[in-house]
Design a protein around this motif. Structure first.
Motif, PDB file in Angstrom:
ATOM      1  N   GLU A 112       0.803  -1.225   0.000  1.00  0.00           N
ATOM      2  CA  GLU A 112       0.000   0.000   0.000  1.00  0.00           C
ATOM      3  C   GLU A 112       0.836   1.275   0.000  1.00  0.00           C
ATOM      4  N   ASP A 113       2.130   1.171   0.292  1.00  0.00           N
ATOM      5  CA  ASP A 113       2.970   2.367   0.366  1.00  0.00           C
ATOM      6  C   ASP A 113       3.862   2.548  -0.856  1.00  0.00           C
ATOM      7  N   TYR A 114       3.530   1.857  -1.936  1.00  0.00           N
ATOM      8  CA  TYR A 114       4.344   1.961  -3.147  1.00  0.00           C
ATOM      9  C   TYR A 114       4.191   3.359  -3.745  1.00  0.00           C
ATOM     10  N   PHE A 115       5.324   3.997  -4.007  1.00  0.00           N
ATOM     11  CA  PHE A 115       5.292   5.429  -4.337  1.00  0.00           C
ATOM     12  C   PHE A 115       4.549   5.723  -5.636  1.00  0.00           C
ATOM     13  N   GLU A 116       4.580   4.792  -6.584  1.00  0.00           N
ATOM     14  CA  GLU A 116       3.930   5.037  -7.875  1.00  0.00           C
ATOM     15  C   GLU A 116       2.406   5.171  -7.720  1.00  0.00           C
ATOM     16  N   LEU A 117       1.860   4.771  -6.581  1.00  0.00           N
ATOM     17  CA  LEU A 117       0.415   4.919  -6.352  1.00  0.00           C
ATOM     18  C   LEU A 117       0.000   6.369  -6.160  1.00  0.00           C
ATOM     19  N   VAL A 118       0.947   7.224  -5.791  1.00  0.00           N
ATOM     20  CA  VAL A 118       0.620   8.620  -5.499  1.00  0.00           C
ATOM     21  C   VAL A 118      -0.073   9.271  -6.691  1.00  0.00           C
ATOM     22  N   MET A 119       0.523   9.147  -7.862  1.00  0.00           N
ATOM     23  CA  MET A 119      -0.044   9.782  -9.056  1.00  0.00           C
ATOM     24  C   MET A 119      -1.397   9.188  -9.415  1.00  0.00           C
ATOM     25  N   ILE A 120      -1.554   7.865  -9.233  1.00  0.00           N
ATOM     26  CA  ILE A 120      -2.840   7.242  -9.553  1.00  0.00           C
ATOM     27  C   ILE A 120      -3.930   7.771  -8.621  1.00  0.00           C
ATOM     28  N   TYR A 121      -3.604   7.869  -7.332  1.00  0.00           N
ATOM     29  CA  TYR A 121      -4.598   8.402  -6.388  1.00  0.00           C
ATOM     30  C   TYR A 121      -4.952   9.848  -6.722  1.00  0.00           C
ATOM     31  N   GLU A 122      -3.968  10.618  -7.118  1.00  0.00           N
ATOM     32  CA  GLU A 122      -4.250  12.026  -7.448  1.00  0.00           C
ATOM     33  C   GLU A 122      -5.101  12.137  -8.712  1.00  0.00           C
ATOM     34  N   ASP A 123      -4.814  11.295  -9.712  1.00  0.00           N
ATOM     35  CA  ASP A 123      -5.639  11.302 -10.920  1.00  0.00           C
ATOM     36  C   ASP A 123      -7.063  10.837 -10.610  1.00  0.00           C
ATOM     37  N   THR A 124      -7.182   9.833  -9.743  1.00  0.00           N
ATOM     38  CA  THR A 124      -8.514   9.360  -9.341  1.00  0.00           C
ATOM     39  C   THR A 124      -9.271  10.475  -8.625  1.00  0.00           C
ATOM     40  N   ALA A 125      -8.568  11.217  -7.783  1.00  0.00           N
ATOM     41  CA  ALA A 125      -9.194  12.334  -7.068  1.00  0.00           C
ATOM     42  C   ALA A 125      -9.736  13.375  -8.040  1.00  0.00           C
ATOM     43  N   GLU A 126      -8.975  13.670  -9.091  1.00  0.00           N
ATOM     44  CA  GLU A 126      -9.436  14.649 -10.087  1.00  0.00           C
ATOM     45  C   GLU A 126     -10.717  14.171 -10.766  1.00  0.00           C
ATOM     46  N   CYS A 127     -10.797  12.873 -11.037  1.00  0.00           N
ATOM     47  CA  CYS A 127     -12.023  12.339 -11.649  1.00  0.00           C
ATOM     48  C   CYS A 127     -13.212  12.479 -10.696  1.00  0.00           C
ATOM     49  N   TYR A 128     -13.000  12.172  -9.424  1.00  0.00           N
ATOM     50  CA  TYR A 128     -14.093  12.340  -8.446  1.00  0.00           C
ATOM     51  C   TYR A 128     -14.510  13.806  -8.357  1.00  0.00           C
ATOM     52  N   ASP A 129     -13.549  14.717  -8.433  1.00  0.00           N
ATOM     53  CA  ASP A 129     -13.889  16.157  -8.428  1.00  0.00           C
ATOM     54  C   ASP A 129     -14.815  16.501  -9.588  1.00  0.00           C
ATOM     55  N   LYS A 130     -14.472  15.959 -10.780  1.00  0.00           N
ATOM     56  CA  LYS A 130     -15.296  16.253 -11.958  1.00  0.00           C
ATOM     57  C   LYS A 130     -16.706  15.705 -11.808  1.00  0.00           C
ATOM     58  N   LEU A 131     -16.856  14.666 -11.006  1.00  0.00           N
ATOM     59  CA  LEU A 131     -18.172  14.058 -10.769  1.00  0.00           C
ATOM     60  C   LEU A 131     -18.834  14.619  -9.509  1.00  0.00           C
ATOM     61  N   SER A 132     -18.184  15.644  -8.922  1.00  0.00           N
ATOM     62  CA  SER A 132     -18.709  16.293  -7.702  1.00  0.00           C
ATOM     63  C   SER A 132     -18.842  15.320  -6.541  1.00  0.00           C
ATOM     64  N   ARG A 133     -17.884  14.397  -6.475  1.00  0.00           N
ATOM     65  CA  ARG A 133     -17.860  13.425  -5.364  1.00  0.00           C
ATOM     66  C   ARG A 133     -16.666  13.791  -4.489  1.00  0.00           C
ATOM     67  N   SER A 134     -16.819  14.884  -3.761  1.00  0.00           N
ATOM     68  CA  SER A 134     -15.699  15.505  -3.053  1.00  0.00           C
ATOM     69  C   SER A 134     -15.148  14.647  -1.921  1.00  0.00           C
TER      70      SER A 134
END
Length: 601
Positions: free
Chosen positions: A555-577
């Motif tokens: 769960e602490d693999y560094f490459e996950l950081v960018m994936i989580y941030e991209d996923t967050a941007e998608c949730y923002d676009k869907l207004s799922r804050s």
């Protein structure tokens, strides 16, 4: 009279021990053979015999002992025995025995990584055999083998092939088309083709050797095991891992039957099997194989042998692929410590270890340290192997990758082009390593936003890979993915998705659905969907990618950081804050853990 009889008894005992040793050698029991030779040598001073017959016997015993010491990597003892054998050969004024000592001396130098020196010894031996009245044709075939393998070490494949061709011609004229020595020559020729990346041709000639061996010596001979192992190595390069394992398993069964559970050859086969399991992300199975190998090696060879160092390196590679870079570095350091102790400072194995340490630093986001390690490797390779050797070219490419990571694209291009020139000179236009370098060049051009130039080199890479490796090789998938990323950077998600889909199909077929490469491709597909404003589809892909990466790396693999941030941007676009915030928190936790780890180091 009694003293004379005692000396006769000593001579009889020496001859008896020599005969026993030959039997043990034939049974591949090196240690018992060496014990007999050592006992025989201890009798020498008690024998007052100056006949040539006795000197020839002494020469054989010293030389055979030397060969066993070479296999056990006891270099000083090997050198000592060979020097004694050489002195006897000089006293006998025997060109063939001097030549035999030169061949052994060359093999010692090969073991030490002194390939040019080895080649000189083999050439001198060849001259003695050729000009010394020995059966010229058959007498020099082994010299062609020795010289061919030295050229192979130096990456001089055409010259290696020429030597094996000459040997084969002599053997075919002498024995017809079926003889064990002919099968051996085919094996050497297969090794050249393997080194050149001509994998199908290599398999074809290995199969030719295999069929001949089956007919001549049956299906349980150690020579057959070596052939299975060689075929397994080619399948490994082709990413045909099940076939590789099948070959290694066949080799192992023969070795276990002929050699027992504790033999260096058995240990080496476990290493090869471990490498396959590692590629299949069966990390526990890989570590189990390496542990079996290490236990045998420690018992038989001690804790300061190159084989132990190589096994530590392999264990380090498992940790590296798991993303446990500190653990990987620890294994590489263990390997380096052994190698520095028993090898001279300028040895290819040490260069390879510096290279692995460099890769570990690169993954720990320390390109400066990585470059320093690669530079150490390069200095060794340039001296030992020359400026135009495949290993040297690979290290230039590794350094180029560090400059690419630093955003120093011009320097990266310079180094990649230097690698390309070396590889083109050695391999010609259609070797898989050429395709790899074209891919590296494409990444730099993408970084410079020279997208057309990037596509041009990606297309060159793809053409080579499809021809050399076939439609379903992971290297082809990498190139499709690079082309897809190029389209993504140009905001052409439809074209990108087509490329990512091709890549995904190859990875799924090659590795199954739990491999990091599959996860990485899902991530790229997610980014393409995000460009198309298909946020639900993008989230689904990111979740698939995350699931695989967490399973493999934690769960602490560094490459996950960018994936989580991209996923967050998608949730923002869907207004799922709330969900967006949860993703950003996961990313933040990983970054914090990484910083704390860096500080503790």
């Amino acid at each position: 009279m009694g003293g004379s009889l005692c000396k006769v008894d000593h001579l009889k005992e020496v001859k008896s021990l020599y005969s026993k040793a030959l039997v043990y050698e034939n049974e591949n029991n090196d240690q018992k053979a060496l014990d007999c030779y050592t006992q025989a040598i201890n009798h020498f001073e008690s024998i007052d015999d100056t006949s040539q017959e006795f000197d020839k016997l002494r020469h054989s015993i010293f030389l055979n002992s030397c060969n066993i010491y070479i296999r056990l990597y006891q270099i000083d003892s090997a050198i000592n025995c060979n020097e004694k054998a050489r002195q006897i050969a000089n006293d006998l004024q025997s060109d063939d025995k001097i030549a035999a000592c030169l061949d052994v001396q060359g093999e010692i130098k090969r073991l030490k990584g002194e390939y040019d020196g080895a080649l000189d010894d083999f050439k001198e031996s060849f001259g003695l055999k050729f000009g010394g009245g020995i059966n010229v044709k058959l007498g020099v075939t082994d010299s062609y083998w020795y010289m061919g393998n030295a050229y192979l070490d130096l990456g001089r494949y055409d010259e290696a092939q020429s030597m094996f061709d000459k040997s084969l011609k002599i053997l075919l004229e002498a024995y017809g088309d079926k003889h064990r020595s002919i099968a051996t020559t085919y094996m050497y020729m297969g090794n050249v083709l393997h080194g050149q990346g001509n994998y199908n041709d290599a398999l074809s000639i290995y199969d030719k050797a295999h069929k001949m061996q089956l007919e001549l010596i049956g299906d349980n001979h150690l020579s057959i095991a070596k052939t299975y192992r060689a075929m397994g190595m080619v399948y490994y390069e082709q990413s045909k891992y099940d076939k590789a394992l099948s070959m290694y398993d066949k080799s192992l069964k023969i070795e276990l039957k002929a050699l027992g559970n504790n033999h260096p050859s058995v240990a080496q086969t476990y290493v090869y099997m471990g490498q396959v399991y590692n590629e299949q992300i069966k990390y526990n199975d890989a570590l189990s194989m390496y542990d079996k190998s290490r236990k045998i090696q420690l018992e038989l060879l001690g804790d300061n042998h190159p084989s132990i160092a190589e096994t530590y390196k392999c264990i380090g590679n498992v940790y590296y692929d798991q993303g446990k870079y500190a653990d990987a570095s620890s294994m590489y350091d263990k390997s380096l410590k052994i190698e520095l102790k028993i090898l001279h400072d300028l040895h290819p194995n040490i260069a390879a270890t510096y290279g692995r340490i460099g890769h570990a630093y690169s993954q720990q986001h320390d390109p400066d340290e990585a470059i320093m390690m690669f530079d150490k490797a390069l200095k060794i390779e340039t001296v030992i192997l020359g400026k135009n050797h495949p290993n040297t070219g690979k290290t230039y490419q590794n350094i180029g990758s560090m400059y690419y990571a630093l955003g120093e694209y011009d320097e990266a291009l310079l180094l990649y082009n230097h690698t390309l020139k070396i590889r083109l000179d050695i391999f010609g236009d259609n070797h898989p390593s050429i395709a790899q370098t074209y891919n590296k060049l494409g990444l730099v051009y993408d970084g410079q936003e020279k997208y057309d130039e990037a596509l041009s080199v990606y297309e060159k890479a793809l053409k080579i890979e499809l021809e050399a490796l076939g439609d379903h090789h992971p290297s082809v998938a990498i190139t499709y993915q690079n082309i897809g990323s190029n389209y993504s950077q140009q905001h052409m998600p439809d074209k990108a998705l087509k490329m990512f889909d091709k890549s995904l199909k190859i990875y799924l077929k090659a590795f199954g659905d739990k491999h990091p490469s599959v996860g990485n491709t899902y991530n790229h597909i997610g980014m393409a969907y995000q460009q198309q404003d298909k946020y639900d589809d993008a989230i689904s892909m990111y979740q698939k990618a995350t699931s695989i990466i967490v399973d493999v790396h934690g769960e602490d693999y560094f490459e996950l950081v960018m994936i989580y941030e991209d996923t967050a941007e998608c949730y923002d676009k869907l207004s799922r804050s709330d969900e967006a915030e949860a993703m950003r928190q996961k990313a933040s936790n990983i970054e914090t853990a990484s910083q704390q780890s860096d500080e503790s180091d």
